[in-house]
Design a protein around this motif. Structure first.
Motif, PDB file in Angstrom:
ATOM      1  N   THR A   1      23.056  22.911 104.204  1.00 55.60           N
ATOM      2  CA  THR A   1      22.554  22.510 105.518  1.00 55.60           C
ATOM      3  C   THR A   1      21.397  21.538 105.337  1.00 55.60           C
ATOM      4  OG1 THR A   1      23.078  24.743 106.341  1.00 55.60           O
ATOM      5  CG2 THR A   1      21.668  23.368 107.728  1.00 55.60           C
ATOM      6  N   ARG A   2      21.354  20.549 106.193  1.00 56.43           N
ATOM      7  CA  ARG A   2      20.230  19.603 106.182  1.00 56.43           C
ATOM      8  C   ARG A   2      19.623  19.537 107.577  1.00 56.43           C
ATOM      9  NH1 ARG A   2      20.292  17.289 101.285  1.00 56.43           N
ATOM     10  NH2 ARG A   2      18.450  16.032 101.754  1.00 56.43           N
TER      11      ARG A   2
ATOM     12  N   MET B   1      11.724  34.391 104.855  1.00 64.52           N
ATOM     13  CA  MET B   1      11.468  33.045 104.337  1.00 64.52           C
ATOM     14  C   MET B   1       9.990  32.698 104.455  1.00 64.52           C
ATOM     15  SD  MET B   1      14.557  31.994 103.510  1.00 64.52           S
ATOM     16  CE  MET B   1      14.332  30.223 103.304  1.00 64.52           C
ATOM     17  N   GLU B   2       9.487  31.942 103.491  1.00 64.88           N
ATOM     18  CA  GLU B   2       8.144  31.390 103.603  1.00 64.88           C
ATOM     19  C   GLU B   2       8.138  30.300 104.682  1.00 64.88           C
ATOM     20  OE1 GLU B   2       5.268  32.243 102.016  1.00 64.88           O
ATOM     21  OE2 GLU B   2       6.423  33.958 101.261  1.00 64.88           O
ATOM     22  N   PRO B   3       7.010  30.098 105.389  1.00 70.02           N
ATOM     23  CA  PRO B   3       6.971  29.043 106.417  1.00 70.02           C
ATOM     24  C   PRO B   3       7.283  27.673 105.810  1.00 70.02           C
ATOM     25  CG  PRO B   3       5.079  30.501 106.628  1.00 70.02           C
ATOM     26  CD  PRO B   3       5.757  30.868 105.337  1.00 70.02           C
ATOM     27  N   LEU B   4       7.994  26.868 106.569  1.00 66.83           N
ATOM     28  CA  LEU B   4       8.351  25.504 106.173  1.00 66.83           C
ATOM     29  C   LEU B   4       7.589  24.537 107.063  1.00 66.83           C
ATOM     30  CD1 LEU B   4      10.261  23.427 104.684  1.00 66.83           C
ATOM     31  CD2 LEU B   4      11.823  23.746 106.644  1.00 66.83           C
ATOM     32  N   LYS B   5       6.927  23.558 106.457  1.00 75.42           N
ATOM     33  CA  LYS B   5       6.189  22.558 107.223  1.00 75.42           C
ATOM     34  C   LYS B   5       6.928  21.220 107.183  1.00 75.42           C
ATOM     35  CE  LYS B   5       1.474  24.379 106.887  1.00 75.42           C
ATOM     36  NZ  LYS B   5       0.064  24.053 106.538  1.00 75.42           N
TER      37      LYS B   5
ATOM     38  N   TRP C   1      15.548  25.036 102.163  1.00 78.34           N
ATOM     39  CA  TRP C   1      15.070  26.152 102.983  1.00 78.34           C
ATOM     40  C   TRP C   1      16.167  26.624 103.943  1.00 78.34           C
ATOM     41  CZ3 TRP C   1      14.106  27.923 107.870  1.00 78.34           C
ATOM     42  CH2 TRP C   1      13.078  28.841 108.053  1.00 78.34           C
ATOM     43  N   PHE C   2      16.741  25.695 104.673  1.00 76.68           N
ATOM     44  CA  PHE C   2      17.767  26.071 105.658  1.00 76.68           C
ATOM     45  C   PHE C   2      19.055  26.520 104.974  1.00 76.68           C
ATOM     46  CE2 PHE C   2      15.034  23.457 108.423  1.00 76.68           C
ATOM     47  CZ  PHE C   2      14.912  24.313 109.506  1.00 76.68           C
TER      48      PHE C   2
ATOM     49  N   ALA D   1      20.747   9.212 111.381  1.00 70.76           N
ATOM     50  CA  ALA D   1      19.583  10.044 111.716  1.00 70.76           C
ATOM     51  C   ALA D   1      18.655  10.061 110.517  1.00 70.76           C
ATOM     52  CB  ALA D   1      20.023  11.458 112.077  1.00 70.76           C
ATOM     53  N   TYR D   2      17.414  10.466 110.763  1.00 70.99           N
ATOM     54  CA  TYR D   2      16.463  10.638 109.666  1.00 70.99           C
ATOM     55  C   TYR D   2      16.725  11.970 108.977  1.00 70.99           C
ATOM     56  CZ  TYR D   2      13.697   6.757 111.556  1.00 70.99           C
ATOM     57  OH  TYR D   2      13.277   5.535 111.987  1.00 70.99           O
ATOM     58  N   ASP D   3      16.709  11.948 107.669  1.00 71.30           N
ATOM     59  CA  ASP D   3      16.868  13.173 106.871  1.00 71.30           C
ATOM     60  C   ASP D   3      15.486  13.711 106.520  1.00 71.30           C
ATOM     61  OD1 ASP D   3      17.527  15.155 105.099  1.00 71.30           O
ATOM     62  OD2 ASP D   3      18.492  13.848 103.638  1.00 71.30           O
ATOM     63  N   GLU D   4      15.216  14.966 106.885  1.00 68.34           N
ATOM     64  CA  GLU D   4      13.887  15.531 106.636  1.00 68.34           C
ATOM     65  C   GLU D   4      13.680  15.983 105.189  1.00 68.34           C
ATOM     66  OE1 GLU D   4      11.413  15.237 108.368  1.00 68.34           O
ATOM     67  OE2 GLU D   4      11.942  15.111 110.481  1.00 68.34           O
TER      68      GLU D   4
END
Length: 324
Positions: A151-152, A106-110, A142-143, A132-135
């Motif tokens: 998946t979140r 996977m490419e990096p996730l920021k 990505w996940f 909760a806060y959703d990113e």
């Protein structure tokens, strides 16, 4: 009786002089995303819910239920990186600061540390449910791609949500997405004793402690009722009953069918340690703990560093007295 008292004294104090440290902190470990890889840091500040950043994020499935290695061992392969300055006592993130997430293929996730996020509801972990806060969709994609399931990534909503520890063991304390308690303390000495019995030694990352100490007798931490680290008071509240995660190789995400649980069963089970306990098959490794000063509004000076001495100020007289 005198011999027993002498043995207990040496067990608690690591065999050192009376009043001296029982052990020394050798690692401080933070797990920003629940059930993903931890970060070893030289120091970490203590907040109302444990170490700062610890289990502040969690992955949830399509029903909002928290994901862990118990069901998805591949989480062990997800690496998390935070800015080194994030573990300074008074550091605050700017819009340019990120948590970086990596996984094989996977490419990096920021993930921005200071951005506003939408709120989602019906998020749950164990007995707790709330908002909760959703990113956001990029993180979700990505996940979901890496795990192969919807998946979140969510972040604990400190402003409006509270998750309490079990009042039967630690009344009035809070956590974010950790299983139950703010801190897990284990010793290298206990791990060394276990590895002497195993055909294939295991590293400490199988047990996912927050505070790793060294210099005491194996399993001395079982009996630590109250300890002091850097003038902070920690209370041992419950032996840590282990699930299947210690059987998962944290470098490959592949579980071992039996070890180290099978070996621990022989001498670290409820049947051996706690004959009156109802769950005879449960195995124990490490001590769940809370920090008294985390209840105080004044957080100045609440920091744990590698190299800090550990002093035992109050102890259980036997394993039979230890809550589990």
């Amino acid at each position: 009786m005198e011999k027993a008292a002498s043995f207990l004294s040496s067990l608690l104090g690591g065999g050192g002089d009376a009043g001296g440290p029982a052990a020394t902190v050798t690692s401080v470990l933070i797990y920003p995303i629940k059930s993903c890889r931890g970060i070893s840091v030289p120091q970490a500040p203590i907040t109302a819910t444990g170490f700062r950043w610890d289990r502040q994020w969690m992955l949830v499935n399509s029903k909002g239920r928290g994901c862990t290695q118990r069901v998805e061992p591949k989480l062990a392969l997800i690496q998390v990186e935070l800015p080194p300055e994030a573990f300074a006592e008074d550091w605050q993130p700017t819009p340019n600061d990120h948590m970086v997430v990596r996984a094989p293929g996977m490419e990096p996730l920021k993930i921005p540390l200071a951005s506003e996020c939408a709120t989602i509801y019906d998020v749950s972990v164990w007995e707790w449910s709330g908002s909760a806060y959703d990113e956001g969709p990029e993180a979700a994609k990505w996940f979901s791609t890496f795990l192969g399931n919807p998946t979140r990534l969510v972040r604990f909503k400190e402003e409006s949500e509270t998750r309490l520890t079990d009042p039967d063991y630690a009344r009035g304390y809070n956590v974010m997405f950790s299983d139950g308690y703010p801190f897990l303390i284990t010793s290298q000495d206990s791990l060394d004793a276990l590895n002497e019995k195993l055909e294939e030694p295991v590293p400490i990352n199988r047990f996912r402690p927050n505070i790793l100490v060294k210099g005491c007798h194996p399993y001395a931490e079982d009996l630590w009722k109250t300890i002091k680290i850097n003038k902070l008071t920690f209370r041992g509240v419950k032996l840590c009953g282990r699930c299947k995660v210690p059987t998962i190789n944290q470098d490959t995400g592949i579980p071992n069918p039996t070890e180290p649980t099978e070996t621990l069963q022989k001498y670290r089970s409820g049947e051996v340690l706690l004959p009156s306990h109802k769950n005879k098959r449960q195995v124990y490794f490490g001590q769940n703990a809370v920090c008294k000063e985390s209840l105080s509004a004044n957080g100045e000076g609440r920091i744990i560093k590698v190299g800090d001495p550990v002093y035992v100020t109050q102890s259980f007289s036997s394993s039979g007295e230890v809550p589990a």
